[in-house]
Motif scaffolding. Structure first.
Motif, short mmCIF file in Angstrom:
data_model
loop_
_atom_site.label_atom_id
_atom_site.label_comp_id
_atom_site.label_asym_id
_atom_site.label_seq_id
_atom_site.Cartn_x
_atom_site.Cartn_y
_atom_site.Cartn_z
N GLY A 74 -8.15 -8.21 1.38
CA GLY A 74 -6.79 -8.22 1.90
C GLY A 74 -6.47 -7.03 2.77
O GLY A 74 -6.68 -7.05 4.00
N ASN A 75 -6.05 -5.95 2.15
CA ASN A 75 -5.49 -4.82 2.88
C ASN A 75 -6.42 -4.21 3.93
O ASN A 75 -5.96 -3.75 4.98
CB ASN A 75 -5.07 -3.74 1.86
N LYS A 85 -7.25 -12.58 2.71
CA LYS A 85 -5.85 -12.78 2.33
C LYS A 85 -4.95 -12.03 3.31
O LYS A 85 -5.04 -10.80 3.44
CB LYS A 85 -5.62 -12.25 0.91
N GLU A 145 -6.79 -9.11 -10.46
CA GLU A 145 -6.03 -8.59 -9.32
C GLU A 145 -5.88 -7.07 -9.43
O GLU A 145 -5.12 -6.56 -10.24
CB GLU A 145 -4.64 -9.27 -9.30
N TYR A 187 -7.92 -14.79 -11.99
CA TYR A 187 -7.87 -13.88 -10.84
C TYR A 187 -7.70 -12.45 -11.35
O TYR A 187 -6.66 -12.12 -11.91
CB TYR A 187 -6.69 -14.27 -9.95
N GLY A 239 -9.96 -9.58 -6.53
CA GLY A 239 -9.33 -9.00 -5.34
C GLY A 239 -8.89 -7.59 -5.62
O GLY A 239 -8.35 -7.28 -6.69
N GLY A 240 -9.13 -6.72 -4.66
CA GLY A 240 -8.63 -5.35 -4.79
C GLY A 240 -9.55 -4.32 -4.19
O GLY A 240 -10.69 -4.15 -4.63
N GLY A 241 -9.07 -3.67 -3.13
CA GLY A 241 -9.72 -2.48 -2.61
C GLY A 241 -11.07 -2.68 -1.95
O GLY A 241 -11.77 -1.69 -1.71
N GLY A 260 -4.99 -3.21 -3.93
CA GLY A 260 -4.76 -1.84 -3.46
C GLY A 260 -5.75 -0.83 -4.00
O GLY A 260 -5.83 0.29 -3.49
C1 1GP Z 1 -4.40 -8.78 -3.00
O1 1GP Z 1 -6.31 -9.29 -4.32
C2 1GP Z 1 -5.84 -9.18 -3.02
O2 1GP Z 1 -3.62 -9.76 -3.64
C3 1GP Z 1 -6.70 -8.28 -2.20
O3 1GP Z 1 -6.52 -6.92 -2.55
O4 1GP Z 1 -5.35 -6.03 -0.55
O5 1GP Z 1 -6.57 -4.49 -2.12
O6 1GP Z 1 -7.83 -6.07 -0.63
P1 1GP Z 1 -6.57 -5.82 -1.41
#
Ligand code: 1GP
Length: 225
Positions: free
Chosen positions: A205-206, A9, A157, A155, A183-185, A160
Motif C-alpha cells: 500500500g503506502n 492497495k 493488518e 488478514y 499487509g503492512g510496511g 504502516g
Molecule cells: C494497508 O495492509 C495494507 O491496509 C498495506 O499496508 O500501507 O503499510 O503497505 P501498507
C-alpha cells in the motif's frame, strides 16, 4: 483468489498520477484494491475506479465506510475486525451495510475478511478501538476466522509498519482453508519475498506513494516471472 500472490492497495485520499497508475495496473499484480481509513469519499473512489477500469485488472473495493460504496468493482471486501473491543466493528457495521444493500446481493458477492490489526500505531487500530493481541491471541483469532466464522480470508493488518514474519509463519500453520493475507510496511523485494514465504497474498500500500520504483519491484519478487 487461490492463485493470487500480490495486491496493490490504493488509498483514494492520496494522489497518484495517471502514468503511475497505468504502470501499477500493467505490473502483473493480481488485483488493485481500493481502500483506506481517512478521508475516503465517494468521489475519490469513483475517480480511482474510472482510471483503473481502463485496464483488464481485477478491481476490489475494501469497504470501510458506507458512504463510499460504489458500484462497478469486481469484488467487495468487507473487514470484520476480530480484535476490536467493540462488537460494532465485528458485526453491527456489516449488519447495517447488508441491510442497506440487500437488494444488490444477487449481483455482487461480498467477501468477508477476518481482520486482525497488529500495529498499535495504525489509524485503523484506533478507529476500530482495537486491542493488541499477543501471539497466542493472534493464533486463536486465526483459528476462529477459519473454524467458527468460516471466513475465506484472514488478514494480518500491520498497516504502516513491517510485521513479524515468524508470527505470519505461525498463523499460516494454523490455517488450512482460509487464505492468509498480509499487509503492512512492505517497501521492497526482500520484504515482499520474506512475507510471501508464509502469507498466501501480500498487500502493498503506502510504499506506492513513498517509494514507487521499489514498490513496483515487489510484484516480480513474489511472482518470480
Ligand atoms: C494497508 O495492509 C495494507 O491496509 C498495506 O499496508 O500501507 O503499510 O503497505 P501498507
Amino acid at each position: 483468489m487461490n492463485e493470487w500472490n500480490h495486491i496493490f492497495k490504493l488509498d483514494p485520499a492520496k494522489e497518484i498520477s495517471d502514468e503511475k497508475l497505468d504502470i501499477l495496473c500493467q505490473s502483473g499484480t493480481d488485483a488493485i484494491m481500493v481502500g483506506g481509513t481517512d478521508n475516503v469519499t465517494y468521489e475519490g473512489v469513483v475517480d480511482l475506479l474510472d482510471r483503473i477500469s481502463k485496464h483488464p485488472i481485477h478491481r476490489i473495493l475494501e469497504i470501510s465506510r458506507m458512504n463510499a460504496v460504489t458500484p462497478g468493482f469486481d469484488d467487495y471486501f468487507i473487514p470484520m475486525v476480530l480484535n476490536s473491543k467493540e462488537k460494532k466493528w465485528m458485526m453491527d457495521m456489516q449488519h447495517q451495510g447488508l441491510k442497506e444493500y440487500m437488494d444488490y446481493l444477487d449481483f455482487v458477492n461480498p467477501i468477508f475478511e477476518g481482520y486482525c490489526i497488529l500495529n498499535e500505531e495504525a489509524k485503523a487500530f484506533h478507529y476500530t478501538n482495537s486491542t493488541m493481541p499477543d501471539v497466542e491471541d493472534t493464533l486463536v483469532y486465526a483459528y476462529m476466522a477459519e473454524h467458527i466464522f468460516h471466513l475465506p480470508i484472514f488478514y494480518m493488518e500491520y498497516s504502516g509498519t513491517y510485521g513479524d514474519p515468524q508470527l505470519v509463519r505461525q498463523v499460516k500453520n494454523t490455517l488450512n482453508n482460509t487464505l492468509l493475507l498480509y499487509g503492512g510496511g512492505i517497501e521492497n523485494s526482500r520484504q515482499a519475498k520474506e512475507m510471501k514465504q508464509y502469507a498466501d497474498v501480500i498487500i502493498v500500500g503506502n510504499s506506492i506513494y513513498t517509494g514507487f520504483e521499489q514498490a513496483l519491484e515487489t510484484v516480480q519478487a513474489v511472482k518470480g516471472k
